[in-house]
Design a protein around this motif. Structure first.
Motif, mmCIF file in Angstrom:
data_model
loop_
_atom_site.group_PDB
_atom_site.id
_atom_site.type_symbol
_atom_site.label_atom_id
_atom_site.label_comp_id
_atom_site.label_asym_id
_atom_site.label_seq_id
_atom_site.Cartn_x
_atom_site.Cartn_y
_atom_site.Cartn_z
ATOM 1 N N MET A 158 0.950 2.288 -17.060
ATOM 2 C CA MET A 158 1.471 1.068 -16.456
ATOM 3 C C MET A 158 1.980 1.326 -15.038
ATOM 4 O O MET A 158 1.737 0.531 -14.117
ATOM 5 N N ALA A 159 2.691 2.432 -14.834
ATOM 6 C CA ALA A 159 3.220 2.757 -13.506
ATOM 7 C C ALA A 159 2.086 2.951 -12.501
ATOM 8 O O ALA A 159 2.193 2.547 -11.335
ATOM 9 N N PHE A 160 0.978 3.559 -12.952
ATOM 10 C CA PHE A 160 -0.185 3.716 -12.081
ATOM 11 C C PHE A 160 -0.726 2.359 -11.658
ATOM 12 O O PHE A 160 -0.963 2.112 -10.465
ATOM 13 N N LEU A 161 -0.930 1.456 -12.605
ATOM 14 C CA LEU A 161 -1.464 0.129 -12.278
ATOM 15 C C LEU A 161 -0.497 -0.635 -11.374
ATOM 16 O O LEU A 161 -0.923 -1.297 -10.420
ATOM 17 N N GLN A 162 0.775 -0.551 -11.644
ATOM 18 C CA GLN A 162 1.774 -1.240 -10.837
ATOM 19 C C GLN A 162 1.683 -0.821 -9.375
ATOM 20 O O GLN A 162 1.674 -1.663 -8.464
ATOM 21 N N ALA A 163 1.582 0.479 -9.131
ATOM 22 C CA ALA A 163 1.487 0.974 -7.755
ATOM 23 C C ALA A 163 0.196 0.518 -7.094
ATOM 24 O O ALA A 163 0.181 0.177 -5.903
ATOM 25 N N GLU A 164 -0.897 0.504 -7.855
ATOM 26 C CA GLU A 164 -2.179 0.091 -7.292
ATOM 27 C C GLU A 164 -2.200 -1.389 -6.961
ATOM 28 O O GLU A 164 -2.757 -1.807 -5.936
ATOM 29 N N VAL A 165 -1.637 -2.211 -7.805
ATOM 30 C CA VAL A 165 -1.568 -3.650 -7.511
ATOM 31 C C VAL A 165 -0.745 -3.886 -6.253
ATOM 32 O O VAL A 165 -1.127 -4.674 -5.375
ATOM 33 N N ASP A 166 0.383 -3.216 -6.129
ATOM 34 C CA ASP A 166 1.206 -3.368 -4.926
ATOM 35 C C ASP A 166 0.428 -2.933 -3.679
ATOM 36 O O ASP A 166 0.529 -3.569 -2.617
ATOM 37 N N ARG A 167 -0.355 -1.871 -3.815
ATOM 38 C CA ARG A 167 -1.179 -1.411 -2.690
ATOM 39 C C ARG A 167 -2.211 -2.464 -2.296
ATOM 40 O O ARG A 167 -2.409 -2.740 -1.102
ATOM 41 N N VAL A 168 -2.852 -3.071 -3.280
ATOM 42 C CA VAL A 168 -3.874 -4.090 -3.012
ATOM 43 C C VAL A 168 -3.245 -5.334 -2.384
ATOM 44 O O VAL A 168 -3.782 -5.908 -1.427
ATOM 45 N N LEU A 169 -2.105 -5.753 -2.892
ATOM 46 C CA LEU A 169 -1.437 -6.925 -2.324
ATOM 47 C C LEU A 169 -1.053 -6.683 -0.866
ATOM 48 O O LEU A 169 -1.209 -7.560 -0.009
ATOM 49 N N LYS A 170 -0.556 -5.488 -0.582
ATOM 50 C CA LYS A 170 -0.181 -5.162 0.793
ATOM 51 C C LYS A 170 -1.400 -5.127 1.703
ATOM 52 O O LYS A 170 -1.378 -5.634 2.838
ATOM 53 N N ALA A 171 -2.494 -4.548 1.209
ATOM 54 C CA ALA A 171 -3.701 -4.401 2.030
ATOM 55 C C ALA A 171 -4.378 -5.728 2.311
ATOM 56 O O ALA A 171 -4.949 -5.935 3.384
ATOM 57 N N THR A 172 -4.317 -6.645 1.358
ATOM 58 C CA THR A 172 -5.036 -7.924 1.501
ATOM 59 C C THR A 172 -4.161 -9.066 1.987
ATOM 60 O O THR A 172 -4.678 -10.079 2.467
ATOM 61 N N GLY A 173 -2.856 -8.929 1.845
ATOM 62 C CA GLY A 173 -1.964 -10.030 2.198
ATOM 63 C C GLY A 173 -1.946 -11.131 1.166
ATOM 64 O O GLY A 173 -1.330 -12.192 1.393
ATOM 65 N N ALA A 174 -2.583 -10.914 0.021
ATOM 66 C CA ALA A 174 -2.623 -11.927 -1.038
ATOM 67 C C ALA A 174 -1.281 -11.981 -1.762
ATOM 68 O O ALA A 174 -0.503 -11.019 -1.753
ATOM 69 N N SER A 175 -1.027 -13.103 -2.412
ATOM 70 C CA SER A 175 0.211 -13.241 -3.171
ATOM 71 C C SER A 175 0.034 -12.817 -4.621
ATOM 72 O O SER A 175 0.999 -12.412 -5.278
ATOM 73 N N LYS A 176 -1.211 -12.910 -5.123
ATOM 74 C CA LYS A 176 -1.481 -12.533 -6.501
ATOM 75 C C LYS A 176 -2.867 -11.910 -6.606
ATOM 76 O O LYS A 176 -3.727 -12.111 -5.746
ATOM 77 N N VAL A 177 -3.069 -11.160 -7.685
ATOM 78 C CA VAL A 177 -4.370 -10.566 -7.969
ATOM 79 C C VAL A 177 -4.889 -11.082 -9.299
ATOM 80 O O VAL A 177 -4.142 -11.653 -10.110
ATOM 81 N N ILE A 178 -6.183 -10.865 -9.521
ATOM 82 C CA ILE A 178 -6.812 -11.036 -10.825
ATOM 83 C C ILE A 178 -6.990 -9.638 -11.409
ATOM 84 O O ILE A 178 -7.370 -8.705 -10.691
ATOM 85 N N LEU A 179 -6.735 -9.475 -12.696
ATOM 86 C CA LEU A 179 -6.901 -8.182 -13.349
ATOM 87 C C LEU A 179 -7.995 -8.266 -14.401
ATOM 88 O O LEU A 179 -7.965 -9.150 -15.256
ATOM 89 N N LEU A 180 -8.959 -7.334 -14.328
ATOM 90 C CA LEU A 180 -9.993 -7.190 -15.337
ATOM 91 C C LEU A 180 -9.839 -5.822 -15.979
ATOM 92 O O LEU A 180 -9.749 -4.807 -15.267
ATOM 93 N N GLY A 181 -9.791 -5.776 -17.308
ATOM 94 C CA GLY A 181 -9.595 -4.517 -17.996
ATOM 95 C C GLY A 181 -10.543 -4.350 -19.158
ATOM 96 O O GLY A 181 -10.839 -5.299 -19.880
ATOM 97 N N ASN A 182 -11.017 -3.123 -19.333
ATOM 98 C CA ASN A 182 -11.852 -2.789 -20.482
ATOM 99 C C ASN A 182 -11.079 -1.862 -21.409
ATOM 100 O O ASN A 182 -10.427 -0.918 -20.963
ATOM 101 N N SER A 183 -11.121 -2.148 -22.706
ATOM 102 C CA SER A 183 -10.587 -1.267 -23.740
ATOM 103 C C SER A 183 -9.129 -0.888 -23.452
ATOM 104 O O SER A 183 -8.278 -1.770 -23.334
ATOM 105 N N ARG A 184 -8.826 0.413 -23.316
ATOM 106 C CA ARG A 184 -7.454 0.816 -23.055
ATOM 107 C C ARG A 184 -6.903 0.170 -21.784
ATOM 108 O O ARG A 184 -5.702 -0.068 -21.681
ATOM 109 N N GLY A 185 -7.779 -0.103 -20.818
ATOM 110 C CA GLY A 185 -7.317 -0.774 -19.605
ATOM 111 C C GLY A 185 -6.624 -2.088 -19.900
ATOM 112 O O GLY A 185 -5.718 -2.509 -19.171
ATOM 113 N N GLY A 186 -7.028 -2.752 -20.985
ATOM 114 C CA GLY A 186 -6.363 -3.985 -21.396
ATOM 115 C C GLY A 186 -4.955 -3.732 -21.879
ATOM 116 O O GLY A 186 -4.046 -4.536 -21.628
#
Length: 459
Positions: free
Chosen positions: A90-118
Motif C-alpha cells: 500500500m505504501a508503494f502505491l500511495q507514493a506512486e499515486v502522489d508522484r503521478v498527481l504531481k507530474a500531471t497536475g491532475a486532482s484524481k487518478v483512475i486505478l486498474l489492478g490485477n489479482s493482488r494489485g486489487g
C-alpha cells in the motif's frame, strides 16, 4: 458471503456500464495507474495500454508500475526476505499515486489492478488516503474474498478469506452492507468459472479434492458493478480484449472504437531488465521473482526470420544495463520479430523471441532465466510462455514444437502459463509456439554451453 449482483458481458451489461459512468468523453483524460499482481511486473499491462492509446487516451496519462518486491508474504504479519506485506504494498502505491498527481497536475487518478494489485488498491483507498485521490477503480481477478477460507490453513495469508486483512476490507460500509469504499466508482471483472484462484476445489492451491470455501464469484464486491467475462482465465480478467472493452465502457460510457492495437509507423521500445532472487534456504532451487534491476547484464537485440528464427545479420541494438535497469531505447522496424539475448552472471544466456511489436512501449520488461537442477540432463531447453493469460487445452488452439498437447499443461482448466520442452539433442534448429493465431519461432540453443530459449507470446 454477501449476495453480489453480476452482469454477463452482453449488450444489456454494456448499457448498464454506460449508465454507471460519469466521466467526460472529452480529450482531457485523467491519468490511469496500473497495478500488477503477485510476482508480476508492469509489462503485463502492455497490450492494455496499447488498446487505451489506440482509442485516444494520451500515452503520457498511462502509468504502469513495477513494484520492486511484488510477491506477498506467506503470512502477512511475518517478515520474509524478498517479499512485501499488505502495508508495504500500500505504501508503494500511495507514493506512486502522489508522484503521478504531481507530474500531471491532475486532482484524481483512475486505478486498474490485477489479482493482488486489487488488494493493494482496496487497502490504499480504504485505509490509506486514496479515497480523496481516486475517481474510479477497476479490479480484474482480485481475490476479494480470498483464494481459500479454511480453518488452520495459513489463515493470516493475504490470500486467506479468514485473514484479518481480508475481513476488514470486506467489513460492511453503510446501512446497505456495501464492501466498497464510498465516493469512488468500482468495477470488478471476473471469470464465470475459469479463474484458477476462484475455485471451490483446492486443486490449484495444492489440496485437490478439498473445498476452499470460496466460490467462483470471490472477486465480486457488494456495491460495485460486477461483470462476468465468460471463459476468461485469471489474467485475462485484466489483460484480454473483453476486459479492456468492459473497462473502457465503464470509464467513458461508450464502447471502444477498437480492442486491437492500431499499428504505428515509428516504434520505440524500452523497458527494464530484472532478475530472480534466490531463497536463502535452498539457493539451488528456490528462486523468486522481483523487479530489481539486473545491473551489469548484457543485452543484444537481433532481427530474425519469422519462419526460421535465424538472425538476419548482426545485433541491431546492444546495451550494458545500468542501475536503473533500462535496456533501451531501441527503434524497431514494423512487422519485424526480434530475439533478445541476455547474458548475466548466475543466469543462463537467455534467448527471448517475440512476435512483431505493433506499437511503441516502455514496459517491454525482460528477465533471463536459470537452468534448474532438474533440467541439468537436457541438451536444450525451450520455454513457451503466455504472460498475459494461461493455456487452456479445452478452449485454445495451440501447438508447441508440433505438439497440440503442451508439456505440463493439464487437459482441463486454465492454470499454467508456460510449457517447457527438454530436448535430447543440442543440434540447433527452429522451434515454434502457436497460440490462437499468434506464432513465435526461435532457435534452440545448447544447454550444455549454458544457453536456453524462451518463446514469449504477446497476446
Amino acid at each position: 458471503m454477501h449476495t453480489r449482483r453480476h452482469l454477463l458481458l452482453t449488450g444489456m451489461a454494456a448499457s448498464l456500464l454506460a449508465a454507471c459512468s460519469t466521466m467526460s468523453t472529452s480529450s482531457e483524460r485523467p491519468p490511469i495507474v496500473f497495478m500488477h499482481g503477485n510476482g508480476d511486473s508492469a509489462a503485463l499491462w502492455q497490450t492494455t495500454i496499447w488498446r487505451f492509446e489506440s482509442n485516444g487516451w494520451p500515452r503520457d496519462r498511462l502509468f504502469a508500475l513495477d513494484q520492486p518486491l511484488p510477491l506477498a508474504r506467506d503470512t502477512d504479519t511475518v517478515a520474509q526476505p524478498g517479499r512485501t506485506s499488505t502495508a508495504e504494498s500500500m505504501a508503494f502505491l500511495q507514493a506512486e499515486v502522489d508522484r503521478v498527481l504531481k507530474a500531471t497536475g491532475a486532482s484524481k487518478v483512475i486505478l486498474l489492478g490485477n489479482s493482488r494489485g486489487g488488494n493493494t488498491i482496496r487497502n490504499y483507498v480504504q485505509n490509506g488516503d486514496g479515497a480523496g485521490k481516486v475517481s474510479h477503480v477497476v479490479l480484474g481477478g482480485n481475490p476479494a474474498h480470498g483464494i481459500w477460507a479454511v480453518k488452520g490453513f495459513n489463515e493470516q495469508s493475504e490470500f486467506s478469506g479468514l485473514s484479518s486483512f481480508v475481513q476488514q476490507l470486506n467489513a460492511p460500509k453503510g446501512t446497505n452492507g456495501d464492501e466498497i469504499t464510498p465516493g469512488v466508482r468500482w468495477l470488478t471483472l471476473r471469470s464465470d468459472s475459469n479463474d484458477k484462484y476462484a475455485q471451490p476445489d483446492g486443486v490449484w492451491i495444492g489440496t485437490p479434492g478439498k473445498p476452499t470455501n470460496i466460490g467462483y464469484d470471490s472477486p465480486a464486491l457488494k456495491g460495485a458493478t460486477n461483470v462476468v467475462l465468460p471463459r476468461a482465465d485469471h489474467r485475462e480478467t485484466s489483460f484480454s480484449p473483453a476486459a479492456f472493452a468492459a473497462t473502457w465502457q465503464f470509464l467513458t460510457g461508450s464502447a471502444p472504437a477498437t480492442t486491437t492495437a492500431t499499428p504505428e509507423a515509428r516504434i520505440v521500445l524500452d523497458g527494464r531488465l530484472t532478475g530472480f532472487g534466490l531463497s536463502s534456504t535452498d539457493p539451488a532451487s528456490g528462486q523468486f521473482t522481483n523487479n530489481l534491476a539486473l545491473s551489469g547484464a548484457q543485452l543484444a537485440v537481433y532481427a530474425v526470420d519469422p519462419a526460421t528464427g535465424a538472425r538476419l545479420g548482426g545485433a541491431v541494438h546492444r546495451k550494458t544495463v545500468a542501475a536503473d535497469g533500462r535496456w533501451g531505447p531501441f527503434t524497431a522496424q514494423p512487422g519485424t520479430p526480434y530475439e533478445f539475448e541476455i547474458a548475466a552472471p548466475g543466469y543462463a544466456t537467455t534467448h527471448i523471441y517475440r512476435s512483431p511489436f505493433p506499437r511503441s512501449s516502455n514496459i517491454v520488461n525482460l528477465r533471463p532465466d536459470r537452468i534448474l537442477p532438474a533440467d541439468s540432463d537436457a541438451k536444450a531447453i525451450v520455454i513457451f510462455t503466455r504472460p498475459r493469460g494461461y493455456f487452456d487445452a479445452e478452449r485454445d488452439a495451440m501447438r508447441f514444437d508440433g505438439q497440440s498437447a503442451l508439456p505440463g499443461v493439464p487437459p482441463k482448466g486454465s492454470g499454467m502459463s508456460s510449457s517447457k520442452i527438454k530436448l535430447a539433442s543440442d543440434t540447433q534448429r527452429a522451434i515454434t509456439g502457436e497460440f490462437n493465431g499468434e506464432r513465435v519461432t526461435g532457435l534452440t540453443w545448447p544447454a550444455t554451453q549454458g544457453h536456453m530459449a524462451l518463446l514469449e507470446l504477446t497476446y
